[in-house]
Every structure is written in C-alpha cells, then in structure tokens.
Write a protein that holds these residues in place. Structure first.
Motif, PDB file in Angstrom:
ATOM      1  N   ASP A 495     104.702  50.349 -53.309  1.00  0.00           N
ATOM      2  CA  ASP A 495     105.564  50.667 -52.172  1.00  0.00           C
ATOM      3  C   ASP A 495     106.568  49.544 -51.916  1.00  0.00           C
ATOM      4  N   GLN A 496     107.770  49.942 -51.514  1.00  0.00           N
ATOM      5  CA  GLN A 496     108.817  48.993 -51.134  1.00  0.00           C
ATOM      6  C   GLN A 496     109.402  49.423 -49.793  1.00  0.00           C
ATOM      7  N   PRO A 497     110.008  48.497 -49.055  1.00  0.00           N
ATOM      8  CA  PRO A 497     110.695  48.914 -47.826  1.00  0.00           C
ATOM      9  C   PRO A 497     111.807  49.906 -48.136  1.00  0.00           C
ATOM     10  N   ILE A 498     112.035  50.849 -47.239  1.00  0.00           N
ATOM     11  CA  ILE A 498     113.149  51.785 -47.411  1.00  0.00           C
ATOM     12  C   ILE A 498     114.460  51.024 -47.549  1.00  0.00           C
ATOM     13  N   MET A 499     114.584  49.901 -46.851  1.00  0.00           N
ATOM     14  CA  MET A 499     115.816  49.111 -46.887  1.00  0.00           C
ATOM     15  C   MET A 499     115.926  48.265 -48.161  1.00  0.00           C
ATOM     16  N   ALA A 519     109.504  59.584 -42.481  1.00  0.00           N
ATOM     17  CA  ALA A 519     109.851  58.726 -41.343  1.00  0.00           C
ATOM     18  C   ALA A 519     110.653  59.500 -40.298  1.00  0.00           C
ATOM     19  N   LEU A 520     111.662  60.250 -40.734  1.00  0.00           N
ATOM     20  CA  LEU A 520     112.488  60.988 -39.781  1.00  0.00           C
ATOM     21  C   LEU A 520     111.714  62.140 -39.150  1.00  0.00           C
ATOM     22  N   THR A 521     110.779  62.719 -39.899  1.00  0.00           N
ATOM     23  CA  THR A 521     109.934  63.768 -39.325  1.00  0.00           C
ATOM     24  C   THR A 521     109.062  63.200 -38.209  1.00  0.00           C
ATOM     25  N   VAL A 522     108.472  62.033 -38.441  1.00  0.00           N
ATOM     26  CA  VAL A 522     107.672  61.382 -37.397  1.00  0.00           C
ATOM     27  C   VAL A 522     108.547  61.058 -36.185  1.00  0.00           C
ATOM     28  N   LEU A 523     109.747  60.548 -36.443  1.00  0.00           N
ATOM     29  CA  LEU A 523     110.652  60.196 -35.346  1.00  0.00           C
ATOM     30  C   LEU A 523     111.029  61.431 -34.534  1.00  0.00           C
ATOM     31  N   ARG A 524     111.257  62.552 -35.211  1.00  0.00           N
ATOM     32  CA  ARG A 524     111.681  63.782 -34.522  1.00  0.00           C
ATOM     33  C   ARG A 524     110.523  64.474 -33.811  1.00  0.00           C
ATOM     34  N   GLU A 525     109.381  64.551 -34.478  1.00  0.00           N
ATOM     35  CA  GLU A 525     108.286  65.353 -33.939  1.00  0.00           C
ATOM     36  C   GLU A 525     107.363  64.571 -33.009  1.00  0.00           C
ATOM     37  N   ASP A 567     113.777  49.845 -32.125  1.00  0.00           N
ATOM     38  CA  ASP A 567     113.704  48.753 -33.095  1.00  0.00           C
ATOM     39  C   ASP A 567     112.320  48.651 -33.710  1.00  0.00           C
ATOM     40  N   TRP A 568     111.275  48.837 -32.908  1.00  0.00           N
ATOM     41  CA  TRP A 568     109.908  48.763 -33.430  1.00  0.00           C
ATOM     42  C   TRP A 568     109.675  49.807 -34.515  1.00  0.00           C
ATOM     43  N   PHE A 569     110.236  51.011 -34.315  1.00  0.00           N
ATOM     44  CA  PHE A 569     110.045  52.080 -35.296  1.00  0.00           C
ATOM     45  C   PHE A 569     110.811  51.771 -36.573  1.00  0.00           C
ATOM     46  N   PHE A 570     112.076  51.406 -36.444  1.00  0.00           N
ATOM     47  CA  PHE A 570     112.881  51.132 -37.632  1.00  0.00           C
ATOM     48  C   PHE A 570     112.363  49.898 -38.372  1.00  0.00           C
ATOM     49  N   ARG A 571     111.892  48.885 -37.644  1.00  0.00           N
ATOM     50  CA  ARG A 571     111.357  47.696 -38.310  1.00  0.00           C
ATOM     51  C   ARG A 571     110.165  48.083 -39.180  1.00  0.00           C
ATOM     52  N   GLY A 572     109.230  48.822 -38.610  1.00  0.00           N
ATOM     53  CA  GLY A 572     108.023  49.163 -39.355  1.00  0.00           C
ATOM     54  C   GLY A 572     108.286  50.091 -40.522  1.00  0.00           C
TER      55      GLY A 572
END
Length: 686
Positions: A495-499, A519-525, A567-572
């Motif tokens: 695994d690697q960071p998305i960034m 990630a976007l599904t978790v953020l949306r739902e 920020d916490w979500f995008f960082r993780g």
C-alpha cells in the motif's frame, strides 16, 4: 451483571486513540488530527485559500487546424497542422515545447529503455504475449517523421527546433511576451501500430474473420503543445505510457479517408451533406428527437461496404470535417465496417447526441446497450456538472477502454454466435460509463494526469459507481466486487498513500482507482452524508471546469463547501498508508443508579448473593467463631442488614427527588441499556 430492560441502545464511549499493535508505529491522536497547512501549497493570487481559482488565475490556450490523410494500404497517417499559441501567463517565453507522443513507438524510445519484461521464474517461462510484443517491436518502424517546422506566415520560414525523445522544442524568433500570440506549422507522418498484435491505446485492428478491413482507433496522433503552468512551468516529462496534462483550445480538423470509410471524431461533423447519403442525413435528424437509438448507418449498409471492398476497394476519397470548441485534445475512429446509431439526450435546454459506432461483429450487444449507456452517463454525471459538449461517442475497436474529449474506445464484443455472458454485458455497460465519464475527469475538470492519476481515475471511478446505481436495482458494480481486494491491499506492505506521484505508483489500479473510490464513498455515505457531499463535490466541479486543479484545490473546496473540517479525513486517507482496523478490547454494561432504595438495595443484595466466593471465604465459613462462643460481643452492627430498606433511606430519597428538576427526575427512570466499548486503533485511520 446483565439486566433486561426495554428499548435497548448502544452507547459508544470512545476512550482515545491508542498506539498501534502492529509492527508499524502509528501516530498519536494529535498527529492524526493535525491540520494540513504544512502539506498544502500556500494560497496566492492564482489559487485561493477557499480552494477556488484565484483572482489572477491564468492558463494558456492552444488552437489547432489539422489536415490529415489516412493511407489504408500502408496503415499510415500523414498530416500538417497549424498551431496558434496564446501566452496568457505573466512570463516571457523564449521557446515552446511540443509533445511527440508517437515517438514512444521509435526503436530508440525512452519507454523501451526503461521498460522491464515479464518476470522469468524458476520455470524459465515467458508469456507468448510478452514474447510477441518484443519480436514485433524489433521490426516496427514507429515514431514521427517530422518533415518541417515553420512559421505559419506566407511564405513560411523554417524554425529552429530540437527533438529530445517525445519532446520537441521550438525556438521562437522573438520572445513571446505576456498576452502575445505565436502561430507555427508542423508537417509530419507516422506508421500506425497493429493492435491486433499487441494491445495499446491507439492503432488499427484486423479481425480474424475479416483481415482486409481495418478498424482504426486513433489517439495521441498529432504533435500537441505541452502544458505550461504557474506551478511547474513547462510540463516536459517524456511520455512513457502514462496519461497527459494538456491545454484547452479550439480545433478544426479535416480527415481524408477512402470514400467508403466512416469516420467518428471529437467535435461536430460540419459537412454531413458531403459524406452521408440523403437517407442517412434524414435518419440522423430523426435520431435527435428519438427515445430509442436510431441507425444512421445500418448494419446492412456496413455489411454491404465490407462485401464491396472484398471484391475490390472503390476508388476515390472524401474528407470529413469536424469542429470542436474548448477541448484539450482530439481523437477519431474510422472503418468501413462501422454501423452508426444515435439518439438525442436532453441536457438542460440543449440536446446532446449520444452515438455509437461498431462493426457487425459487435452485435447484438452494442445496438442494445452502447448508446443507452452513453445517454445514462450524461444523465448520471450531469448531477455534478452539466455536460457542455454537443456529442458523446462510444466506438468499438481494438483498444480495451480509452477516453478522449467527446469520444471513447471500447473493445468488448459478444461471442461469434451473438451470445454473451452476464459479465460481458455489464462489463460493456460499465466500461462505457467509465470512459464516457472521463469527459468530466480530466477532459473538463482538467487535472494533471501525469502527476496525480487519482484525480481523474479515482474521481471517475467513484462517480461511475454512483451512476451505475441508477441503471437498475442491485447493479453488479465491479467497484463493489473489488472492495475485499482493496481492503486486503490497504493492509499489505504494498500500500502507498493516495498522494503518491503517478510515476511512483506500484499498483495504479488499487491506489488510483479503487482506494480513492472507497475513500470518497466513506466521505459521502459515513462522514458528510449524501446531500452535503454532493453539494461540495458539485462546487468543486463547477469551480474547476475548464481549469487545471491540483490536490490542494480539491481538499480546500470540499472543506469550504461542506462547512466541515476534513483535514483529519484527508490526512489519513490520502497522505498515509494507514487502513481501517479497530480492535475491540472490551465491552462493559453500565447500570443506571436510580437512587431509589426500594430498587437499588434489592439489586445490591442480588449482586452480593451471586458474587463468586473466594476459596478462602468458603473455608473460613466453616471455622468456629469467637462471637458464637461469647454472644456478649455482638452489638447492633452484627444484626444490621445493609440491604434492608430503612425509614431513613426512604426519607433521604424523597428529599433527593424534591431537589431535582423534572427532567432530572425523568432520567432516574431511564429504561435503556448503556454499554462502554473499549477499542484500539490498530490500522491508524481515524
């Protein structure tokens, strides 16, 4: 003790983020929730702190006029183009960089120098596919032949230029000032690759059952201006198979082909009267208002063209002219084998033509599903940003799935007898949704694919999944099927960071597609909810349509438009390789103390009676006691029953009730279960 009470509920008391139990040390809670200020570029005049384009945002514009000819006998394209470059930057430019992507096919290309082969293990075996590719490359004379680079003025003057791999530097006669324009011309030709031998993103295909009539799916075919941006200057990375970062502009393209060959392309056809019969033009007009796809060129007409060519190809040629405004690229497909169907799709106050081109070998799968899938994509993705172009095309050919402005290529076909599996059916629908969906990412929201692949593939795969949910109940989305695989990947050492920059990705499919979709599904739902997420994502698309966003612009816009600190979500999810793994280390039930002695003292006695006795207590119970031999030693406390309800207890309880407010008295009668769950954050994602 477990007491049965009505109306149960679960109360999770989060007792803190512990360190990791795995070999990798996880950050503490402060690190997980630290703001992203240090990771994101400092806002400025070109990119605002809100995530929107700044008040001095700029980007270059490049317009093209291209004339090209297809040589079907030699499988070769010869072309000449005029390029009009507008310098909207505040910088003075002394040269321009042009991409020569076809030079990846040259025998001395950088792609071949850095390319690794299939692993050869202990069995000393090598795949036929890999071997065939290497043999083919030894004999294929690919790459551009640049015939001239001149000014566009008359008479044309030669321009000094230098070719380095897939990049061409054009030295300007005079420095190009901010706001200035420069026009020049390039004449070129190249051999088209046979993708029947080795699959690639562009080339021609010869079907086994019809080896004389090729299907051309043509992309990366003309010299294209490299991007120039305020962050990276000229984007001069040599092309070694990744995707692109390009500038918007207007195209006028004239494609010369054999008289019986049908051409589909980016943009609107300008000369239908010259290339279509009256009956075909009438069908095209009918399709604009049709509720179901209408054949513009029927399968019977396509079959007749094949059979006529088998007896001897007709002489003569015709030119197809297409115009496209505000696009970043241009691609096309061509074959005499093509049937063509179309239907109009209402988009706002306009009608967009959804169209498909395919050979008879693709039937009946394509006429049933392709154009409907295109139309469905326009509707589904349109929930985030209205489709701005006049046409959207799906073309069958040897390319397994590739996207370009207004046109996409798909390979899936049924079995020779016309039957197809469920997997093939839904695979075709999904790949059309995905490839047509790329019109939004990156063809309209023009991110830099070369650096941040996840911003087009990840966003597109996510919206594809959302759009598939509107096709039918329980649509068998491949993204859902990949969920277990991506979870295993996120827990692995791979695994690697998305960034992670595109060129450094070890597993692009997992990292740039599936992980971002999850990630976007978790953020949306689970984090924002659908309404808030959709509003924020819609705002991101609106802000950056026809502009070049970077990751920070997305992160900041989502926070700005959702009204939440993310920020916490995008960082993780985007900056670490952590994963979701919460270990439950304990579950405890709490019991409400009602303070009522008539309730609490019997409860206490029951607990005491059920309390396990220690071995020492059990053995001591049988021992003779001094107070039994000397009764005079007994007093009040020996006879006192601590579990008996006394008048004092009742009086104290009444006094307590009198001092409470009504809502506090109601709490004492709360009929719910209360639990404490202890957990440890093993995976690291909050």
């Amino acid at each position: 003790m477990c007491t049965r009470l009505p109306s149960p509920f679960l109360l999770l008391l989060l007792l803190g983020l512990s360190g990791a139990a795995s070999a990798q040390e996880r950050p503490d809670g402060d690190a997980l929730f630290r703001q992203l200020d240090g990771e994101l570029p400092t806002p400025g005049p070109t990119r605002a702190a809100s995530g929107a384009p700044g008040h001095r945002y700029w980007q270059q514009q490049v317009d093209y006029r291209i004339e090209a000819s297809l040589d079907e006998e030699k499988h070769r394209i010869t072309g000449r183009e005029r390029i009009d470059y507008r310098n909207n930057s505040p910088d003075v430019l002394r040269y321009l960089w042009v991409q020569l992507d076809q030079n990846t096919e040259a025998k001395d290309s950088e792609l071949l120098r850095i390319r690794t082969t299939d692993p050869v293990g202990e069995e000393n075996e090598k795949s036929y596919r890999e071997l065939g590719y290497e043999v083919f490359r030894q004999s294929f004379a690919g790459g551009y032949q640049i015939r001239s680079v001149t000014t566009a003025s008359q008479p044309p003057q030669p321009l000094s230029h230098t070719i380095r791999g897939t990049m061409l530097r054009v030295d300007l006669p005079q420095p190009l000032q901010p706001g200035g324009r420069f026009s020049f011309a390039i004449a070129w030709s190249y051999a088209i690759r046979d993708i029947s031998v080795h699959s690639t993103r562009t080339g021609y295909e010869l079907l086994e059952q019809d080896p004389k009539n090729a299907i051309y799916t043509i992309a990366h075919w003309y010299p294209r201006l490299a991007a120039y941006s305020e962050r990276h200057g000229w984007h001069v990375h040599n092309y070694v198979g990744e995707e692109f970062s390009l500038e918007f502009g207007d195209f006028v393209v004239r494609l010369d082909a054999p008289v019986d060959v049908v051409v589909a392309a980016t943009g609107e056809l300008q000369n239908a009267a010259e290339v279509l019969s009256p009956a075909q033009r009438a069908r095209l007009a009918q399709a604009r208002a049709a509720k179901e796809p209408v054949f513009v060129i029927t399968p019977a007409e396509a079959k007749a063209a094949e059979e006529a060519a088998a007896k001897g190809r007709p002489e003569g040629r015709r030119t197809w002219e297409f115009h496209a405004k505000n696009v970043r690229d241009f691609a096309w497909a061509a074959s005499r084998k093509y049937a063509w169907d179309a239907m109009g799709v209402p988009v706002g106050e306009r009608t967009v033509m959804a169209m498909s081109y395919y050979p008879n070998e693709a039937e009946p799968l394509w006429s049933k599903y392709s154009t409907h899938a295109v139309a469905h994509t326009l509707e589904g993705y349109g929930r985030y940003l209205e489709y701005p172009y006049p046409v959207a095309l799906s073309c069958n050919g040897g390319v397994g799935g590739m996207e370009h402005p207004m046109i996409s290529f798909q390979r899936a076909r049924p079995e020779p007898d016309g039957t197809y599996s469920e997997r093939r059916k839904y695979g075709l629908i999904s790949v059309i949704i995905h490839e047509v969906g790329h019109n939004w990412f990156p063809m309209i929201v023009n991110n830099d694919e070369r650096r941040w692949r996840w911003m087009d593939e990840g966003f597109n795969s996510f919206v594809q999944q959302v759009t598939e949910g509107y096709w039918e109940k329980e649509y068998p989305s491949r993204n859902s099927a990949r969920r277990e695989r991506i979870l295993d990947y996120m827990k692995s050492s791979r695994d690697q960071p998305i960034m992670t920059n595109t060129s450094l990705l070890r597993e692009g499919g997992n990292n740039a597609y599936s992980k971002v979709t999850l990630a976007l599904t978790v953020l949306r739902e689970a984090v924002l909810g659908r309404e808030t997420f959709d509003f924020a994502f819609r705002e991101y698309c609106r802000r950056w349509a026809f502009k070049r966003p970077y990751p920070g612009d997305f992160f900041r816009t989502m926070e700005d438009a959702s009204g939440q600190d993310l920020d916490w979500f995008f960082r993780g999810w985007f900056f670490t390789a952590d994963h979701v793994d919460l270990a439950i280390t304990g579950v405890r039930q709490l019991e409400l103390d009602t303070r009522d002695p008539e309730i609490e003292k019997p409860r206490a006695k029951a607990r005491e009676d059920k309390r396990p006795r220690r071995l020492r207590e059990l053995r001591n119970a049988a021992q003779p006691k001094r107070v039994d031999r000397h009764p005079s030693l007994r007093d009040y406390y020996d006879e006192f029953d601590e579990f008996a309800v006394t008048p004092t207890d009742r009086k104290d309880y009444q006094k307590l009730l009198e001092g409470l407010k009504p809502h506090e008295r109601r709490l004492l009668k709360l009929q719910q279960r209360i639990y404490v769950v202890d957990f440890e954050n093993v995976g690291g994602l909050p």
